[in-house]
Design a protein around this motif. Structure first.
Motif, PDB file in Angstrom:
ATOM      1  N   ALA A  84       0.837  -1.203   0.000  1.00 50.79           N
ATOM      2  CA  ALA A  84       0.000   0.000   0.000  1.00 50.79           C
ATOM      3  C   ALA A  84       0.869   1.250   0.000  1.00 50.79           C
ATOM      4  O   ALA A  84       0.580   2.222  -0.716  1.00 50.79           O
ATOM      5  N   LEU A  85       1.954   1.234   0.779  1.00 50.32           N
ATOM      6  CA  LEU A  85       2.867   2.384   0.782  1.00 50.32           C
ATOM      7  C   LEU A  85       3.535   2.557  -0.581  1.00 50.32           C
ATOM      8  O   LEU A  85       3.668   3.679  -1.084  1.00 50.32           O
ATOM      9  N   SER A  86       3.937   1.462  -1.194  1.00 46.84           N
ATOM     10  CA  SER A  86       4.574   1.530  -2.515  1.00 46.84           C
ATOM     11  C   SER A  86       3.605   2.085  -3.554  1.00 46.84           C
ATOM     12  O   SER A  86       3.984   2.910  -4.391  1.00 46.84           O
ATOM     13  N   ARG A  87       2.370   1.619  -3.523  1.00 49.61           N
ATOM     14  CA  ARG A  87       1.373   2.122  -4.477  1.00 49.61           C
ATOM     15  C   ARG A  87       1.108   3.605  -4.263  1.00 49.61           C
ATOM     16  O   ARG A  87       0.932   4.363  -5.216  1.00 49.61           O
ATOM     17  N   ALA A  88       1.090   4.028  -2.997  1.00 51.91           N
ATOM     18  CA  ALA A  88       0.878   5.451  -2.707  1.00 51.91           C
ATOM     19  C   ALA A  88       2.003   6.283  -3.306  1.00 51.91           C
ATOM     20  O   ALA A  88       1.750   7.349  -3.886  1.00 51.91           O
ATOM     21  N   LEU A  89       3.223   5.797  -3.197  1.00 56.68           N
ATOM     22  CA  LEU A  89       4.358   6.533  -3.770  1.00 56.68           C
ATOM     23  C   LEU A  89       4.307   6.536  -5.293  1.00 56.68           C
ATOM     24  O   LEU A  89       4.657   7.543  -5.928  1.00 56.68           O
ATOM     25  N   MET A  90       3.877   5.445  -5.902  1.00 54.44           N
ATOM     26  CA  MET A  90       3.808   5.375  -7.367  1.00 54.44           C
ATOM     27  C   MET A  90       2.721   6.296  -7.907  1.00 54.44           C
ATOM     28  O   MET A  90       2.836   6.811  -9.022  1.00 54.44           O
ATOM     29  N   MET A  91       1.664   6.522  -7.141  1.00 58.37           N
ATOM     30  CA  MET A  91       0.557   7.355  -7.606  1.00 58.37           C
ATOM     31  C   MET A  91       0.883   8.845  -7.562  1.00 58.37           C
ATOM     32  O   MET A  91       0.208   9.639  -8.203  1.00 58.37           O
ATOM     33  N   LEU A  92       1.896   9.206  -6.807  1.00 58.10           N
ATOM     34  CA  LEU A  92       2.262  10.624  -6.744  1.00 58.10           C
ATOM     35  C   LEU A  92       2.897  11.051  -8.058  1.00 58.10           C
ATOM     36  O   LEU A  92       3.832  10.398  -8.547  1.00 58.10           O
ATOM     37  N   PRO A  93       2.427  12.120  -8.657  1.00 59.94           N
ATOM     38  CA  PRO A  93       3.057  12.587  -9.889  1.00 59.94           C
ATOM     39  C   PRO A  93       4.475  13.100  -9.617  1.00 59.94           C
ATOM     40  O   PRO A  93       4.787  13.580  -8.525  1.00 59.94           O
ATOM     41  N   ALA A  94       5.327  12.979 -10.618  1.00 64.28           N
ATOM     42  CA  ALA A  94       6.729  13.392 -10.474  1.00 64.28           C
ATOM     43  C   ALA A  94       6.839  14.872 -10.138  1.00 64.28           C
ATOM     44  O   ALA A  94       7.706  15.278  -9.362  1.00 64.28           O
ATOM     45  N   LEU A 107       5.808  14.976   3.478  1.00 69.22           N
ATOM     46  CA  LEU A 107       4.900  13.836   3.492  1.00 69.22           C
ATOM     47  C   LEU A 107       5.452  12.700   2.626  1.00 69.22           C
ATOM     48  O   LEU A 107       5.462  11.528   3.043  1.00 69.22           O
ATOM     49  N   ILE A 108       5.937  13.024   1.455  1.00 65.88           N
ATOM     50  CA  ILE A 108       6.497  12.010   0.552  1.00 65.88           C
ATOM     51  C   ILE A 108       7.715  11.344   1.186  1.00 65.88           C
ATOM     52  O   ILE A 108       7.860  10.119   1.163  1.00 65.88           O
ATOM     53  N   GLU A 109       8.593  12.150   1.784  1.00 58.11           N
ATOM     54  CA  GLU A 109       9.780  11.590   2.453  1.00 58.11           C
ATOM     55  C   GLU A 109       9.378  10.681   3.616  1.00 58.11           C
ATOM     56  O   GLU A 109       9.996   9.644   3.856  1.00 58.11           O
TER      57      GLU A 109
END
Length: 198
Positions: A84-94, A107-109
């Motif tokens: 779930a944490l990995s998916r949350a990071l992947m969903m964040l736009p660059a 928050l991202i860090e």
């Protein structure tokens, strides 16, 4: 018995059957019997010792397995949280990572730190990721989700990992969900080509 025999005081002759074992007792050497009994007892003792040794080894193995695999259920559940944490990071736009305000970057860090810490703790307890990318498909470690037509890769090679797999000790917690190459040379012919080039 007749009355005449009883009156004369004679005892009648009666045959007493002799059992087969009684005749053999006289013919068996007592030393040989004791040796046989000794051999039988020695055999029983050796068998008992062997059984106890096997029980000890089996118990040690069970205790070791229990120590190693006791957290398997918990680890499997933790993998869901890590995913779930990995998916949350992947969903964040660059651009949110680069041009976001300080709160967004923090928050991202924080999410990245939490994911790394969970991975570290899983590894500390023997949970390791299964290598899949570029490997030959192994149905014991991988779960094929789809085939990818790719003549440049040997057939049966993992070309895409959809979800990472994990193992604890020598047991699979979760197989890697993968895409497999189709249409290329077989692994055997690819291995022979590599051997000839060396």
């Amino acid at each position: 018995m007749s009355d005449e025999n009883a009156a004369s005081g004679e005892t009648p002759e009666v045959e007493i059957p002799v059992e087969d074992g009684a005749e053999n007792i006289e013919s068996i050497d007592p030393t040989a019997a004791l040796r046989q009994e000794n051999a039988d007892l020695k055999d029983r003792v050796l068998r008992t010792v062997a059984e106890m040794e096997n029980l000890r080894k089996r118990t040690e193995r069970e205790v070791s397995d229990t120590r190693t695999y006791a957290i398997a259920g918990f680890a499997r559940d933790m993998l869901s949280a890590t995913d779930a944490l990995s998916r949350a990071l992947m969903m964040l736009p660059a651009e949110a990572r680069e041009s976001g305000d300080a709160t967004t970057k923090t928050l991202i860090e924080g999410i990245e730190l939490a994911e790394r810490e969970m991975q570290r703790l899983l590894a500390k307890h023997g949970v390791k990721p299964i290598e899949a990318q570029g490997e030959k498909f192994d149905p014991h470690k991988h779960q094929a989700m789809f085939e990818v037509p790719d003549p440049s890769k040997p057939e049966g090679t993992v070309v895409q990992v959809v979800q990472a797999g994990f193992a604890i000790g020598d047991r699979i917690l979760r197989p890697a969900m993968v895409g497999v190459a189709k249409g290329g040379p077989t692994h055997a012919s690819a291995d022979q080509a590599i051997d000839k080039s060396v």
